[in-house]
Structure formats: C-alpha cells, structure tokens
Design a protein around this motif. Structure first.
Motif, short mmCIF file in Angstrom:
data_model
loop_
_atom_site.label_atom_id
_atom_site.label_comp_id
_atom_site.label_asym_id
_atom_site.label_seq_id
_atom_site.Cartn_x
_atom_site.Cartn_y
_atom_site.Cartn_z
N ALA A 51 51.05 43.37 36.25
CA ALA A 51 50.52 43.56 34.90
C ALA A 51 50.54 45.02 34.48
O ALA A 51 50.61 45.33 33.29
N GLY A 52 50.47 45.93 35.46
CA GLY A 52 50.51 47.36 35.17
C GLY A 52 51.92 47.90 35.03
O GLY A 52 52.10 49.12 35.03
N GLY A 53 52.90 47.00 34.95
CA GLY A 53 54.28 47.44 34.78
C GLY A 53 54.96 47.81 36.08
O GLY A 53 55.92 48.60 36.07
N GLY A 54 54.49 47.28 37.18
CA GLY A 54 55.09 47.59 38.48
C GLY A 54 54.55 48.88 39.07
O GLY A 54 55.28 49.63 39.73
N GLU A 273 45.98 39.95 26.89
CA GLU A 273 44.96 40.10 27.95
C GLU A 273 45.49 39.66 29.31
O GLU A 273 44.82 38.97 30.06
N LYS A 274 46.72 40.08 29.61
CA LYS A 274 47.37 39.61 30.84
C LYS A 274 46.68 40.12 32.10
O LYS A 274 46.86 39.54 33.17
N GLN A 275 45.89 41.18 32.03
CA GLN A 275 45.23 41.73 33.20
C GLN A 275 43.83 41.14 33.40
O GLN A 275 43.23 41.34 34.45
N ASP A 277 41.74 37.85 31.16
CA ASP A 277 41.57 36.42 30.96
C ASP A 277 42.80 35.60 31.30
O ASP A 277 42.69 34.46 31.77
N PHE A 278 44.00 36.16 31.09
CA PHE A 278 45.23 35.39 31.27
C PHE A 278 46.03 35.82 32.50
O PHE A 278 47.25 35.65 32.54
N ILE A 279 45.34 36.33 33.51
CA ILE A 279 46.03 36.76 34.72
C ILE A 279 46.66 35.58 35.46
O ILE A 279 47.70 35.73 36.12
N PHE A 280 46.06 34.40 35.35
CA PHE A 280 46.61 33.23 36.04
C PHE A 280 48.00 32.88 35.52
O PHE A 280 48.87 32.42 36.27
N THR A 281 48.23 33.11 34.22
CA THR A 281 49.55 32.83 33.66
C THR A 281 50.60 33.81 34.19
O THR A 281 51.77 33.45 34.32
N LEU A 353 37.83 37.65 41.43
CA LEU A 353 38.54 38.39 42.47
C LEU A 353 40.01 38.62 42.15
O LEU A 353 40.74 39.20 42.96
N ILE A 354 40.46 38.17 40.98
CA ILE A 354 41.86 38.33 40.60
C ILE A 354 41.98 39.13 39.30
O ILE A 354 42.77 40.06 39.21
N SER A 355 41.18 38.77 38.30
CA SER A 355 41.22 39.49 37.03
C SER A 355 40.71 40.92 37.19
O SER A 355 39.89 41.21 38.06
#
Length: 387
Positions: A51-54, A273-275, A277-281, A353-355
C-alpha cells in the motif's frame, strides 16, 4: 538492616519462589497465540508495504514498531494476576468513560467525526479502549453472581447502564458502527453470563419497532451509506464509488492474485483507504482467493483460541473476559470483511493487526494481554458465588 541466619534463608527462599513464579508464568504464556498474532501482523506488514508503493514508509515500518510494542505490552499484562485485574476492572471502565467525555469536549475532528484525543505522541480513540474495559467491568459484575440472581431483572439494571452509557457517548461522536459493536459485545457477555434468551428477544423486538424512528435520526451521510449499500450503482462516482472499486479489486485477484506489488486497483489509486478500511481488498487483489482465505484462516484461529481459553478457564471471570474479547475480535473481522465485500454498509472499522492505525493496534494487543492473563491464571481461585 542485619538479618540473622534464619531470617536470611527465609528471605532467600521467598525471593526464589517469586522468581520461579515469574518463570512459570512466562512458560505458561500462550505462545501459540503469540505466534498466530505474529503471523497476522506479518500479513499486515506485507499488505502495508504494498500500500505504501513498495516501501516500508509510511505504513509498514510503523506497523512493525507498533506491533512489537504491543507484544511487549501483551506479555507484561499476561504476567499480572487475573484477580488483580478483576479487582481494578471498575477503575479501567470509569477511566474509559472519562476519556469518552473528554473526546466530546476537546477531541480532534477528522472526516466529520470527533473521535480522537492526543495522548503524548499518539492519537487515541477511546471508543476502542472502551470495548476492552467494558468486557472487564461486566465480567467483574457477573462473575460471582448466582443463577437465581442473574434471573432477577433488577440485578441487570446496573450492567445495562454500563453498556448504554458508553454506547450513547459513542453515538454522540458520531460513530454508529462502533456503538453497535460495543452494544453487541455487551450482549455477548450478558448471554455468556446466563441471562435468559427471551430477554434478548424482547430487546430485539423493541429495536425492530424503533428502527424507523432511529433511521430518521441518522445523519445524512449515514443514511447515504445505507442507500448506497442497497444500490451502489445509483451513485457510482460518489457514495457508491468505494464499494464498487472494492468489488472490482476483490474479483480481479482471481484464485492466485496478480502478484505482490502488481495490484492495479490499489497502486493506481482507484481503491480508497487502501491502508486502513480496505486493506483486505489489497490482499485479495495481489494474492487472490488463496491469500484472502489464508488471512481469514489465521484470524479465525485467533478467535477459536479465545473461545477455547474460555472453556479451559475454571473461574467465571476468565470465561466472560475470554468470550467478550473473542467476540470483540470476531466483530472487528466480520464487520470489516463484510463491509469491503458489500455485505453490509461501509463503515470505518479496521481489520485488526493488518490495517494501518496505532489506536486500534494498541487496544487489540491490550485485549490480548488480558486474554493471555486469563490463560496463564485459568486455575486461579476466586471468592465463592454471591447469592
């Protein structure tokens, strides 16, 4: 002070017993749970790195530092006698209520809501802390009550107030999702304590009757979320944009995913919000159905461990704490995954523990510290049941 020989040996023996006690507790810490949490956090690090662009900044490195601090916090709490925790459960609950009041008076406003306060270098969301402290306080109230006393409606008034007070304060922020989760956690502890099912049926019926009135009292953006949930295509570039892009990302991953750092929806900034709420996607797009199911499998094992701890605890306080904390973690996961898959309206609930987020990480690990203490002290003896 000079000790004679008998006093000297007595003191040495006492110190040795204390040392053995600490070592025994360290050996008794649920290291299986710690490993499971490390596995989940590692998935979070990989997803946040992507999510941070690598790059480890700005999300992944902070995630690792926070989790490391959380593990130390968890192990430290695990060594504390569960009876000591029970004795001071009310203090934690009242402190969390005070923080909720402080948020309404002096909290920071973000995204239209007033939910955070500054505590040193971090922003704390007291509503997350409240869920943990509510479990402890309810467990302390119920753990020595007899079956007959729990059946008395008057006995249930104080714990009902204990649930409704923070729920009302959280609704004022406003934060409908967390308020509903807090109420559900309280309900789980009530049910586990032995409250009869028909009382829950009455509350459910009352809630169904009051639903239309409650809907009218919602804020405009909250009603828009419900409308968008029912028909996301009605506003594809506005309120429905988030869930539409999330579904595209979930479906495009296929069985094995597009590959690490190869997710187009996330890296081309279509995914909001990829980092958080939507990290699972992000995980599903880059690692496919296999990666998504692996993540859910590890999260499920954590929940199972919590309920197994409740079964193994020989005292009611530990059982209620383990069930309450296990329910809290389950609802975190269920609401987030159901939200990003379009099964329920979108709300601001992170994947634990992921978001990305320090407040959620801190409170989750705090809760696991209490769960670990229940595991370590599962055979502790409490006072007799009060009639």
């Amino acid at each position: 002070m000079i000790l004679d020989r008998p006093q000297y040996y007595e003191r040495r023996l006492l110190m040795r017993e204390r040392s053995f006690g600490i070592l025994e507790k360290l050996w008794g810490i649920p290291w299986t749970l710690v490993l499971l949490l490390c596995g989940v956090a590692a998935i979070g690090y990989v997803a946040l790195y992507s999510a941070g662009g690598g790059a480890p900044e700005p999300y992944a490195s902070k995630h690792a530092i926070r989790f490391g601090f959380g593990v130390v916090l968890m192990i430290s709490i695990a060594l504390v006698d569960i009876r000591f925790i029970a004795r001071f459960a009310w203090v934690g609950y009242l402190g969390a209520v005070a923080l909720l009041v402080l948020v309404l008076l002096h909290g920071n406003v973000g995204k239209g809501a007033q939910r955070w306060i500054d505590v040193g270098p971090i922003q704390l969301q007291p509503s997350e802390l409240m869920k943990i402290m509510l479990v402890l306080a309810l467990a302390q109230w119920f753990h020595r009550a007899s079956w007959e006393r729990i059946g008395n409606p008057l006995f249930l008034i104080p714990p009902a107030i204990m649930v409704l007070l923070p729920v009302g304060l959280i609704l004022k922020q406003p934060n409908l999702g967390t308020a509903l989760i807090t109420a559900a956690i309280g309900g789980a502890v009530f049910f586990a304590a032995g409250v009869r099912w028909w009382k829950f049926a009455l509350i459910g019926a009352a809630g169904a009757v009051a639903a239309p009135i409650a809907y009218e009292s919602l804020h405009d953006y909250q009603r828009a979320r419900i409308t968008t949930f029912l028909d996301p295509e009605s506003d594809p570039l506005g309120a429905g944009y988030n869930i539409i892009q999330s579904k595209i990302a979930l479906g495009s991953g296929g069985m094995w995913g597009k590959g690490f750092l190869q997710g187009t929806q996330g890296h081309l900034n279509f995914l909001p919000e990829k980092q958080t709420d939507f990290i699972f996607t992000m995980i599903a797009e880059e690692f496919g159905l296999v990666g998504a199911l692996t993540t859910l499998g590890l999260l499920a094992l954590v929940v199972i461990f919590a309920f197994l701890t409740a079964i193994r605890s020989r005292h009611q306080f530990g059982r209620l704490v383990a069930i309450g904390l296990g329910t809290n973690f389950f609802l975190y996961v269920f609401v987030n995954v159901a939200m990003v898959t379009g099964s329920i309206p979108v709300g601001g609930v992170p994947l634990p523990l992921i978001s990305h987020g320090g407040s959620a990480m801190l409170t989750v690990m705090l809760g696991f510290g209490f769960l670990a203490s229940v595991f370590v002290h599962r055979d502790a003896e409490f006072a007799a049941v009060r009639e």
